[in-house]
Design a protein around this motif. Structure first.
Motif, PDB file in Angstrom:
ATOM      1  N   SER A 129       0.009   2.252  -4.041  1.00 57.07           N
ATOM      2  CA  SER A 129       0.357   0.867  -3.724  1.00 57.07           C
ATOM      3  C   SER A 129       1.490   0.796  -2.698  1.00 57.07           C
ATOM      4  O   SER A 129       2.272   1.734  -2.527  1.00 57.07           O
ATOM      5  N   ALA A 130       1.579  -0.373  -2.036  1.00 57.94           N
ATOM      6  CA  ALA A 130       2.693  -0.610  -1.123  1.00 57.94           C
ATOM      7  C   ALA A 130       4.010  -0.619  -1.889  1.00 57.94           C
ATOM      8  O   ALA A 130       5.044  -0.205  -1.362  1.00 57.94           O
ATOM      9  N   GLU A 131       3.966  -1.062  -3.149  1.00 57.03           N
ATOM     10  CA  GLU A 131       5.168  -1.067  -3.980  1.00 57.03           C
ATOM     11  C   GLU A 131       5.679   0.350  -4.220  1.00 57.03           C
ATOM     12  O   GLU A 131       6.888   0.612  -4.150  1.00 57.03           O
ATOM     13  N   LEU A 132       4.762   1.282  -4.475  1.00 60.26           N
ATOM     14  CA  LEU A 132       5.173   2.669  -4.671  1.00 60.26           C
ATOM     15  C   LEU A 132       5.786   3.223  -3.396  1.00 60.26           C
ATOM     16  O   LEU A 132       6.804   3.927  -3.442  1.00 60.26           O
ATOM     17  N   ALA A 133       5.198   2.915  -2.252  1.00 59.61           N
ATOM     18  CA  ALA A 133       5.757   3.369  -0.976  1.00 59.61           C
ATOM     19  C   ALA A 133       7.185   2.860  -0.810  1.00 59.61           C
ATOM     20  O   ALA A 133       8.078   3.606  -0.387  1.00 59.61           O
ATOM     21  N   ARG A 134       7.428   1.607  -1.165  1.00 57.22           N
ATOM     22  CA  ARG A 134       8.784   1.047  -1.076  1.00 57.22           C
ATOM     23  C   ARG A 134       9.727   1.724  -2.053  1.00 57.22           C
ATOM     24  O   ARG A 134      10.883   2.023  -1.720  1.00 57.22           O
TER      25      ARG A 134
END
Length: 200
Positions: free
Chosen positions: A134-139
């Motif tokens: 997810s984009a959240e994990l990347a952040r």
């Protein structure tokens, strides 16, 4: 780097799998050369058992556009590009599921350095949990690595992603590989040391 960066990435990918620093379920690696990012393809482990060749490597720009090679982007491509955009010194990234390190991943525990050759990395801390890919994990990965950013001038950085794996960021891909190999040995020393009565 004088050789084709795709060939170098392939050589490191083969070595990572041969040394059991990742498994067939996943992992991904990339290197940056100038404004280009060279990345391992999706399903390199599950479909190709990491026997990839230079023609399988995709080339992206820092905006996420595939400019050469097949558009088989790994599901963690956002994480790789986010790190490269944030850390100018970053030149290679390894996301892996190394066997002994996965015990720390599963337990959601930080890993202290117990060997002289891993002391420079300090305690490998944890990324806040988020769904895989997810984009959240990347952040969250970027947030975990940012406090260490200045250390990248001297050595690679790493963070453990609970239930998922480890991310190692190096000044180049060789630097990231070296750190991953050392950290896996450190994890092995901690776990097997328990059999000898170690209190680490």
């Amino acid at each position: 780097m004088s050789e084709d960066p795709r060939q170098h990435l392939v050589a490191i990918a083969h070595l990572v799998f041969a040394r059991r620093l990742t498994d067939a379920s996943g992992g991904n690696l990339s290197l940056r050369q100038g404004a280009r990012v060279y990345m391992s393809p999706a399903k390199a482990g599950s479909k190709q058992q990491w026997q990839i060749g230079p023609g399988d490597v995709l080339t992206m720009d820092l905006q996420g556009n595939v400019v050469e090679g097949p558009d088989r982007r790994t599901r963690e491509w956002q994480m790789h590009l986010g790190i490269y955009r944030a850390f100018e010194r970053a030149g290679g990234i390894l996301h892996a599921q190394a066997g002994y390190l996965m015990a720390f991943v599963a337990a959601g525990k930080a890993m202290p350095p117990v060997l002289e050759h891993t002391r420079k990395f300090g305690t490998v801390g944890l990324t806040q949990f988020a769904p895989a890919h997810s984009a959240e994990l990347a952040r969250n990965v970027l947030e975990a690595l940012t406090p260490q950013a200045s250390e990248l001038e001297k050595h690679a950085l790493a963070t453990i992603i609970p239930q998922h794996g480890i991310i190692v960021v190096g000044r180049d891909l060789d630097d990231a590989f070296d750190a991953l190999d050392r950290l896996e040995t450190n994890a092995q020393a901690i776990l097997l040391g328990k059999l000898l009565g170690s209190t680490i």
